[in-house]
Design an enzyme around this catalytic site. Structure first.
Site, PDB file in Angstrom:
ATOM      1  CG  HIS A 314     -61.001  -9.876 -14.313  1.00 51.83           C
ATOM      2  ND1 HIS A 314     -61.959  -8.901 -14.172  1.00 51.83           N
ATOM      3  CD2 HIS A 314     -61.598 -11.048 -13.988  1.00 51.83           C
ATOM      4  CE1 HIS A 314     -63.077  -9.461 -13.766  1.00 51.83           C
ATOM      5  NE2 HIS A 314     -62.888 -10.764 -13.654  1.00 51.83           N
ATOM      6  CG  ASP A 372     -61.835 -18.615 -13.927  1.00 52.89           C
ATOM      7  OD1 ASP A 372     -62.490 -19.207 -13.067  1.00 52.89           O
ATOM      8  OD2 ASP A 372     -62.290 -17.699 -14.628  1.00 52.89           O
TER       9      ASP A 372
HETATM   10  N1  CMC Z   1     -53.225 -13.390 -22.994  1.00 51.33           N
HETATM   11  C1  CMC Z   1     -52.576 -12.548 -23.838  1.00 51.33           C
HETATM   12  N2  CMC Z   1     -52.925 -11.254 -24.049  1.00 51.33           N
HETATM   13  C2  CMC Z   1     -53.993 -10.802 -23.398  1.00 51.33           C
HETATM   14  C3  CMC Z   1     -54.724 -11.616 -22.499  1.00 51.33           C
HETATM   15  C4  CMC Z   1     -54.300 -12.942 -22.310  1.00 51.33           C
HETATM   16  N3  CMC Z   1     -54.956 -13.751 -21.474  1.00 51.33           N
HETATM   17  N4  CMC Z   1     -55.751 -10.894 -21.986  1.00 51.33           N
HETATM   18  C5  CMC Z   1     -55.668  -9.684 -22.536  1.00 51.33           C
HETATM   19  N5  CMC Z   1     -54.593  -9.607 -23.373  1.00 51.33           N
HETATM   20  C6  CMC Z   1     -54.111  -8.418 -24.093  1.00 51.33           C
HETATM   21  C7  CMC Z   1     -54.984  -8.076 -25.292  1.00 51.33           C
HETATM   22  O1  CMC Z   1     -54.520  -8.714 -26.464  1.00 51.33           O
HETATM   23  C8  CMC Z   1     -54.856  -6.584 -25.344  1.00 51.33           C
HETATM   24  O2  CMC Z   1     -53.589  -6.273 -25.887  1.00 51.33           O
HETATM   25  P1  CMC Z   1     -53.398  -4.914 -26.762  1.00 51.33           P
HETATM   26  O3  CMC Z   1     -53.730  -3.781 -25.844  1.00 51.33           O
HETATM   27  O4  CMC Z   1     -51.970  -4.959 -27.190  1.00 51.33           O
HETATM   28  O5  CMC Z   1     -54.367  -5.021 -27.910  1.00 51.33           O
HETATM   29  C9  CMC Z   1     -54.805  -6.163 -23.874  1.00 51.33           C
HETATM   30  O6  CMC Z   1     -54.249  -7.313 -23.189  1.00 51.33           O
HETATM   31  C10 CMC Z   1     -56.158  -5.811 -23.274  1.00 51.33           C
HETATM   32  O7  CMC Z   1     -57.050  -6.914 -23.528  1.00 51.33           O
HETATM   33  P2  CMC Z   1     -58.594  -6.774 -23.778  1.00 51.33           P
HETATM   34  O8  CMC Z   1     -59.040  -7.948 -24.588  1.00 51.33           O
HETATM   35  O9  CMC Z   1     -58.926  -5.415 -24.261  1.00 51.33           O
HETATM   36  O10 CMC Z   1     -59.119  -6.912 -22.297  1.00 51.33           O
HETATM   37  P3  CMC Z   1     -60.582  -7.284 -21.909  1.00 51.33           P
HETATM   38  O11 CMC Z   1     -60.836  -6.559 -20.645  1.00 51.33           O
HETATM   39  O12 CMC Z   1     -61.537  -7.079 -23.018  1.00 51.33           O
HETATM   40  O13 CMC Z   1     -60.481  -8.860 -21.668  1.00 51.33           O
HETATM   41  C11 CMC Z   1     -60.475 -10.988 -20.684  1.00 51.33           C
HETATM   42  C12 CMC Z   1     -60.562  -9.474 -20.446  1.00 51.33           C
HETATM   43  C13 CMC Z   1     -60.659 -11.698 -19.323  1.00 51.33           C
HETATM   44  C14 CMC Z   1     -61.607 -11.447 -21.610  1.00 51.33           C
HETATM   45  C15 CMC Z   1     -59.098 -11.319 -21.292  1.00 51.33           C
HETATM   46  O14 CMC Z   1     -58.070 -10.883 -20.443  1.00 51.33           O
HETATM   47  C16 CMC Z   1     -58.949 -12.797 -21.614  1.00 51.33           C
HETATM   48  O15 CMC Z   1     -59.377 -13.243 -22.687  1.00 51.33           O
HETATM   49  N6  CMC Z   1     -58.318 -13.602 -20.671  1.00 51.33           N
HETATM   50  C17 CMC Z   1     -58.222 -15.020 -20.851  1.00 51.33           C
HETATM   51  C18 CMC Z   1     -59.526 -15.679 -20.486  1.00 51.33           C
HETATM   52  C19 CMC Z   1     -59.757 -15.704 -18.984  1.00 51.33           C
HETATM   53  O16 CMC Z   1     -58.891 -16.058 -18.212  1.00 51.33           O
HETATM   54  N7  CMC Z   1     -60.996 -15.326 -18.587  1.00 51.33           N
HETATM   55  C20 CMC Z   1     -61.420 -15.392 -17.195  1.00 51.33           C
HETATM   56  C21 CMC Z   1     -61.789 -14.076 -16.651  1.00 51.33           C
HETATM   57  S1  CMC Z   1     -61.951 -14.171 -14.863  1.00 51.33           S
HETATM   58  C22 CMC Z   1     -63.406 -15.010 -14.603  1.00 51.33           C
HETATM   59  C23 CMC Z   1     -64.619 -14.157 -14.611  1.00 51.33           C
HETATM   60  O17 CMC Z   1     -64.724 -13.248 -13.768  1.00 51.33           O
HETATM   61  O18 CMC Z   1     -65.500 -14.434 -15.465  1.00 51.33           O
END
Ligand code: CMC
Length: 438
Positions: A314, A372
């Site tokens: 998240h 989710d």
């Molecule tokens: N699976 C694998 N790796 C992940 C995941 C995941 N689901 N989420 C984040 N990472 C890794 C990412 O690759 C990065 O690694 P590194 O630091 O080595 O480059 C690190 O964790 C930080 O990720 P980020 O993309 O910078 O984090 P973010 O805050 O931009 O992304 C997110 C948040 C929710 C978009 C992401 O965690 C994701 O894509 N999750 C899967 C989709 C999901 O479940 N979304 C629902 C969110 S909850 C509902 C809502 O409130 O809308």
């Protein structure tokens, strides 16, 4: 700035190393959470913009509605902990709280429920509007279209400067969104629309419109109605997320409320936001069997592979998502009620949760199952098709969008949203006639 936030005596000094000049910027305090640097005069004072794609360090507005502490795993609506509201309140209570700032007393609640219930039916011509969609349309596409179309039907609630219009528009959207959502589902199935029954509670009525048919009686399970109500509470608001910010940004131009909520629905649809619960189920289908989990976990960790474990991580919660805790419990209650505790898909989900929670990659990055992950499983168990998952999220979030939109419209410091950019494209060049282009 309005008078809720405080200008502290503190300032932050920016030094421009190129010119040697220094600039002081005031620091503002909220009631809780990090202080913010007020940079509204930054460009005028210094000639610089800030660069913050994804708004990771930018407060776009002042708000009194929802507070999140992602490190501590705290979510409060108007000061009340989400766990307390989910376990002891109901969705109508929470709608009132989000809209008006306080939990209603008995009379206020009865009046609010009556007023909302009074608007549950759709204009009969809106019902005709569905026929313009292909039967296999994604229900979120139908939602964007039908909710946007409400502005063509309810002309007496479009003046955003009139508080009464805003109230009527707000009640209409909260009341009609379950009807619209259920009809999107019925339309895809080819079943007749089921009209709302106003003697039922909000969540019961929603289940009734989703699952009843004219051919036989539909008995509403109190456990499932309670679970639906809890899911609606947990998703009702989440401060300045992508869809809420979209609603605020569209509304900042003075656009009408129905169109703004349709914009929020469009933003929610994406898999990184509300589309994640649908993506969780698609991912579980793709994994197929417990023995394949290590392979998919490996893919999720591979930087060269775009695959991510859906339902994990998240942007804000870098501890456990507090909504996920309640949802985990609700998930077990629903599975017990439905006698589905040994469902293979759910076993797969539980195994994935266990492995990911123990894996160093996920632990290090604080990637916990989010709301989710569990909501997808509950919806699946309830017999709701995956394409409807995000629609249910939209139903729940409508009240949050409306509360935030109302707050924005009433904020005297509100301006049209207009971010700036760091331009890296071509600079001015000579026009080339068609015949001379390479
Ligand atoms: N699976 C694998 N790796 C992940 C995941 C995941 N689901 N989420 C984040 N990472 C890794 C990412 O690759 C990065 O690694 P590194 O630091 O080595 O480059 C690190 O964790 C930080 O990720 P980020 O993309 O910078 O984090 P973010 O805050 O931009 O992304 C997110 C948040 C929710 C978009 C992401 O965690 C994701 O894509 N999750 C899967 C989709 C999901 O479940 N979304 C629902 C969110 S909850 C509902 C809502 O409130 O809308």
């Amino acid at each position: 700035m309005n008078d809720r936030s405080k200008k502290t005596n503190q300032t932050v000094t920016l030094t421009d190393n190129a010119s040697g000049k220094t600039y002081d910027f005031p620091v503002m305090s909220g009631s809780v959470g990090p202080d913010v640097i007020d940079i509204r005069t930054l460009y005028a004072d210094t000639g610089y913009f800030t660069y913050d794609p994804g708004f990771t360090s930018t407060a776009s507005c002042e708000s009194t509605i929802t507070y999140i502490d992602g490190d501590e795993g705290i979510l409060l609506y108007r000061g009340y902990a989400i766990e307390d509201l989910a376990m002891h309140s109901d969705y109508m209570d929470v709608c009132y709280l989000l809209l008006f700032g306080e939990l209603p007393n008995k009379e206020q609640k009865a009046k609010f429920e009556h007023d909302v219930t009074y608007h549950t039916m759709l204009h009969e011509q809106v019902n005709q509007f569905y026929r313009g969609f292909r039967r296999d349309s994604h229900p979120m596409a139908v939602m964007c279209g039908v909710v946007g179309a409400l502005s063509a039907f309810y002309h007496d609630s479009l003046d955003i400067n009139d508080p009464w219009h805003r109230t009527v528009a707000s009640y209409r959207m909260i009341a009609k969104i379950p009807t619209i959502a259920a009809q999107a589902y019925k339309y895809a199935l080819g079943q007749p629309f089921i009209y709302p029954r106003n003697e039922l509670g909000y969540s019961e009525n929603f289940l009734h419109m989703l699952f009843a048919t004219p051919a036989e009686e539909y008995k509403i399970s109190p456990t499932l109605a309670k679970a639906m109500d809890r899911i609606l509470i947990l998703h009702a608001d989440h401060e300045q997320n992508a869809s809420t910010s979209t609603v605020r940004l569209s509304g900042s131009s003075g656009a009408n409320p129905f169109a703004c909520i349709a914009a929020g629905i469009a933003s929610l649809w994406g898999p990184a936001h509300g589309g994640a619960n649908e993506a969780v189920l698609n991912m579980l289908d793709q994994i197929g069997d417990k023995k394949n989990i290590p392979e998919f976990v490996k893919k999720a960790k591979d930087k060269d592979d775009p695959f991510r474990l859906m339902g994990f991580g998240h942007r804000v919660y870098k501890n456990f998502d507090p909504r996920a805790r309640v949802m985990q419990q609700t998930c077990h209650e629903v599975l017990d009620e439905l006698g589905m505790t040994d469902d293979p898909l759910l076993e797969l989900a539980m195994e994935l949760e266990k492995i990911a929670l123990e894996d160093e990659y996920f632990v290090e990055r604080k990637l916990y199952p989010n709301v989710d992950f569990y909501s997808g499983i509950i919806f699946k168990a309830m017999g709701i098709p995956t394409s409807m998952f995000t629609v249910l999220f939209a139903v729940a979030r409508t009240v949050g969008w409306i509360a935030q939109w109302n707050e924005m419209v009433e904020d005297p410091s509100q301006k049209i949203g207009r971010p700036r950019q760091l331009f890296t494209g071509a600079t001015r060049r000579d026009y080339v006639a068609l015949g001379k282009r390479k």
